[in-house]
Design a protein around this motif. Structure first.
Motif, mmCIF file in Angstrom:
data_model
loop_
_atom_site.group_PDB
_atom_site.id
_atom_site.type_symbol
_atom_site.label_atom_id
_atom_site.label_comp_id
_atom_site.label_asym_id
_atom_site.label_seq_id
_atom_site.Cartn_x
_atom_site.Cartn_y
_atom_site.Cartn_z
ATOM 1 N N LEU A 421 5.009 4.176 7.023
ATOM 2 C CA LEU A 421 4.621 4.358 5.577
ATOM 3 C C LEU A 421 4.478 2.781 5.094
ATOM 4 C CD1 LEU A 421 3.476 5.845 3.393
ATOM 5 C CD2 LEU A 421 5.791 6.482 2.742
ATOM 6 N N VAL A 422 5.745 2.102 5.307
ATOM 7 C CA VAL A 422 5.586 0.841 4.720
ATOM 8 C C VAL A 422 4.553 -0.113 5.335
ATOM 9 C CG1 VAL A 422 7.323 -0.986 4.870
ATOM 10 C CG2 VAL A 422 8.248 0.923 4.333
ATOM 11 N N ILE A 423 4.495 0.073 6.551
ATOM 12 C CA ILE A 423 3.209 -0.688 7.487
ATOM 13 C C ILE A 423 2.056 -0.240 6.767
ATOM 14 C CG2 ILE A 423 2.244 -1.148 9.668
ATOM 15 C CD1 ILE A 423 4.892 -0.689 10.987
ATOM 16 N N LEU A 424 1.698 0.821 6.584
ATOM 17 C CA LEU A 424 0.638 1.087 6.054
ATOM 18 C C LEU A 424 0.287 0.460 4.558
ATOM 19 C CD1 LEU A 424 0.087 5.067 7.173
ATOM 20 C CD2 LEU A 424 -1.464 3.022 7.835
ATOM 21 N N LEU A 425 1.163 0.901 3.668
ATOM 22 C CA LEU A 425 1.270 0.412 2.431
ATOM 23 C C LEU A 425 1.089 -1.014 2.305
ATOM 24 C CD1 LEU A 425 4.243 2.338 0.728
ATOM 25 C CD2 LEU A 425 1.745 2.498 0.398
ATOM 26 N N PHE A 426 1.593 -1.908 3.504
ATOM 27 C CA PHE A 426 1.354 -3.331 3.423
ATOM 28 C C PHE A 426 0.069 -3.739 3.744
ATOM 29 C CE2 PHE A 426 1.327 -7.411 5.886
ATOM 30 C CZ PHE A 426 1.737 -8.291 5.115
ATOM 31 N N ILE A 427 -0.459 -2.907 4.661
ATOM 32 C CA ILE A 427 -2.122 -3.212 5.199
ATOM 33 C C ILE A 427 -2.866 -2.664 4.006
ATOM 34 C CG2 ILE A 427 -3.808 -2.240 6.779
ATOM 35 C CD1 ILE A 427 -1.393 -1.701 8.856
ATOM 36 N N LEU A 428 -2.739 -1.517 3.306
ATOM 37 C CA LEU A 428 -3.545 -1.271 2.298
ATOM 38 C C LEU A 428 -3.438 -2.265 1.058
ATOM 39 C CD1 LEU A 428 -2.862 2.670 1.812
ATOM 40 C CD2 LEU A 428 -4.929 1.612 2.728
ATOM 41 N N LEU A 433 -6.370 -6.529 -1.965
ATOM 42 C CA LEU A 433 -6.376 -7.855 -2.513
ATOM 43 C C LEU A 433 -7.694 -8.718 -2.114
ATOM 44 C CD1 LEU A 433 -2.656 -9.384 -1.660
ATOM 45 C CD2 LEU A 433 -3.755 -8.855 -3.941
ATOM 46 N N ARG A 434 -8.063 -8.388 -0.944
ATOM 47 C CA ARG A 434 -9.216 -8.800 -0.296
ATOM 48 C C ARG A 434 -10.540 -8.346 -0.948
ATOM 49 N NH1 ARG A 434 -8.973 -9.677 6.336
ATOM 50 N NH2 ARG A 434 -7.171 -10.822 6.461
ATOM 51 N N LYS A 435 -10.458 -7.093 -1.329
ATOM 52 C CA LYS A 435 -11.444 -6.439 -2.044
ATOM 53 C C LYS A 435 -11.673 -6.639 -3.573
ATOM 54 C CE LYS A 435 -12.040 -2.041 0.783
ATOM 55 N NZ LYS A 435 -12.453 -0.586 0.742
#
Length: 648
Positions: A421-428, A433-435
């Motif tokens: 979950l932490v990894i997914l939150l970081f990716i999201l 930010l990019r979007k």
């Protein structure tokens, strides 16, 4: 598509008519629950007695057999399926794909209620190509039921939405009401009881507007009652159950009666009236047995088990639940109700002191929920473990070790899930930010494009004004009156286009022109040009209407020509009068009218002027794929009809 079927009088004895009535020497079948609901419990008996006297393969016979099969599924599933098999044989022999498709939909509905989910889905999918779109809502409704029973609520909701779309497109109140009813049931299964109630009441409102009380109206009454029970409003729920029961008994809807008595049993159990709850459960079982539907039989025994659990008669409860589970096939597909049944059975065993069987039933319930290690299940198993320590001390150590092993597995699972979950939150977050950065770039680009477009309109307007000014200067230096008139007309045309670009420049909307205000400005300009403001009244009879620039410019030029012509020819000797412009949209077309109350166009009158204006109007009308009509009574009126999509 409603098919009206007639049959000569001599083909049917009057005593066998059923739902067929005589009209002008022929019999017409009034479809049950489509054209009428004015009949009693024996309507299926009458129809069953009628159809053998109708020639095989006739449309009337196929229609009767289809309705017999579909509505017999509310009383006897095997008999219903036999009628549909007969109808399919005759429809295929006749190569009637229309009725073959409808009979396949009825077949799918019956197989669904016989717990043959895969067969039902296959038959319904095969029928899609044979059913007209306007009549396909019942097919999609039953496909939605298949996915609901499989626990795939998202897919089921998609089919309910498709049913709603068909109903709204073709104005079919039954389809719309069915869609809202199905959606309410899906919201209820998700635990959204208030939303379910809102949709259920909306469905009932449309059913009642339709004016026919049928099987699905009856079922929706039951649903609304169930929603009110779950919202802790039992006194409000009771009238809906009572109305549902009355309809079910009137028409023999055994499946709905069983459903409603189950819900009523739950309501009475919640109110502490256990004898009444047991009686309602037995009524539910009676109708389920008549229907021979193992799904309804299991649910009826489940309601009896739950009411006896609540009253403390655990032995009786276990007996009901064991019987219900024994009555279903090994491949019974509804795991939701299996989990509920085993959970109630675990409670019955625990209450009677059989903790080992209670633990076994609880584990089965958890297995069917496909979530063995939920916190609720873990607490339940721990409680049962404590009871078993008292009853069977020799198994204590082994069971405790088993529990510790489960706890360790849970801890590892939770830790793994937390890391993921932490990894997914970081990716999201990085994607966000990019979007956001890309969105800001797009906004800036859009602002630049809007500025450039506005500047273009401004420059076009300025250039047109320059051309108009040059034409005005040229007019002043020309002695030839005919040439002066031609240049003046050209000047007004240029000014008309310039006014459109002025509006686009001044308003926020750079693509559309508000035509009512434009016509008013154009009229004032032309009246001023012809020095006719004091004697000619100009007005518009229309609501505000926006058109894109590619449509607005040709229409503006047409109106410019017609107003100019009225001022030149309709009011001789400086006479007074009125000019009116109207523009409106209807059924995908634009309608334009320019009228005056002048002298009109005399018959056999010679053409006036150069004829360029008339040619320009014809050219612009063809450009917009339109047609023009001229009316000369009480003045002159030019009417135009344009295709809006062509104009756009």
């Amino acid at each position: 598509m409603k098919q009206v079927v007639f049959l000569a009088v001599f083909l049917l004895p009057l005593s066998l008519i059923g739902q067929i009535e005589e009209r002008n020497g022929f019999f017409q079948y009034k479809r049950v629950f489509v054209e009428t609901d004015k009949y009693g419990f024996d309507y299926l008996d009458r129809m069953e007695a009628t159809y053998p006297n109708i020639p095989e393969g006739s449309v009337l016979r196929l229609e009767l057999i289809n309705d017999l099969g579909y509505y017999y599924h509310t009383r006897n599933l095997k008999k219903a399926l036999s009628f549909i098999a007969l109808g399919l044989k005759e429809a295929r022999a006749k190569e009637d794909s229309y009725w073959e498709g409808h009979l396949m939909v009825s077949q799918g509905a019956i197989l669904l209620r016989m717990e043959e989910l895969e067969k039902a889905e296959s038959v319904l999918n095969a029928a899609i190509a044979k059913i007209p779109e306007s009549e396909a809502w019942l097919l999609y409704t039953n496909l939605g039921y298949v996915y609901e029973r499989k626990g795939m609520l998202g897919e089921a909701f998609d089919f309910a939405a498709k049913t709603l779309q068909i109903g709204e497109k073709h104005g079919d109140l039954k389809a719309i009401a069915m869609a809202y009813s199905d959606m309410s049931n899906l919201f209820w299964k998700q635990g959204k009881f208030q939303t379910a109630l809102d949709y259920g009441l909306k469905s009932l409102e449309i059913f009642e507007k339709r004016g026919l009380k049928d099987l699905d109206y009856d079922f929706t009454l039951h649903l609304v009652g169930q929603f009110l029970v779950d919202l802790d409003r039992p006194s409000d729920a009771l009238p809906y159950f009572q109305r549902s029961i009355l309809l079910g008994e009137q028409y023999g809807f055994y499946n709905n009666l069983s459903d409603t008595y189950i819900a009523l049993s739950n309501l009475e159990c919640g109110m502490g009236d256990f004898p009444a709850a047991t009686q309602s459960g037995l009524e539910a079982l009676r109708y389920a047995e008549l229907l021979e539907n193992e799904f309804m039989i299991l649910r009826s025994y489940l309601s009896l088990g739950k009411s006896n659990n609540a009253s403390g008669d655990f032995v009786q409860a276990a007996g009901f639940l064991e019987t219900g589970l024994a009555r279903i096939k090994p491949d019974f597909g509804d795991k939701f109700y299996l989990s509920v049944a085993y959970e109630a059975l675990s409670e019955a065993y625990e209450g009677s002191g059989d903790f080992e069987e209670s633990l076994s039933a609880s584990r089965k319930a958890d297995l069917y929920r496909k979530d063995v290690f939920t916190a609720e299940a873990e607490a339940r198993i721990a409680l049962l473990q404590t009871h078993m320590n008292v009853a069977q001390k020799e198994n204590t150590i082994k069971l405790q070790e088993s529990e510790l092993g489960k706890q360790r597995i849970l801890m590892v699972l939770y830790l793994t899930l937390a890391i993921v979950l932490v990894i997914l939150l970081f990716i999201l977050y990085r994607v966000f930010l990019r979007k956001r950065k890309y969105s800001h770039l797009l906004e800036k680009k859009n602002e630049e494009n809007e500025f450039l477009l506005k500047e273009i309109h401004h420059r076009v307007k300025n250039n047109l004004e320059t051309i108009s000014s040059l034409l005005s200067l040229q007019i002043g230096s020309i002695d030839n009156p005919e040439l002066q008139r031609i240049l003046e007309e050209t000047c007004t045309r240029v000014q008309s286009m310039g006014m459109i670009h002025l509006r686009l420049y001044k308003e926020d909307n750079l693509k559309e022109v508000e035509m009512k205000e434009f016509f008013e400005s154009l009229g004032r300009f032309i009246l001023d040009t012809f020095d006719a403001e004091g004697r000619i009244a100009f007005g518009t009879q229309m609501h505000p209407l926006k058109l894109d620039v590619d449509t607005a410019i040709p229409i503006g030029l047409i109106v410019n020509e017609l107003i100019s012509n009225s001022l030149k020819y309709a009011f001789p000797k400086k006479g007074a009068g009125q000019i009116t412009v109207s523009l409106y949209e209807k059924s995908g077309n634009l309608f334009l009218e320019v009228a005056d109350n002048g002298i009109g166009i005399p018959e056999n009158s010679s053409s006036q002027g150069t004829g360029f204006g008339s040619e320009l109007i014809k050219l612009l009308t063809r450009q917009l794929d339109g047609k023009m009509t001229l009316v000369t009574a009480s003045g002159t009126a030019f009417s135009f009809e344009f295709l809006l999509n062509k104009a756009a």
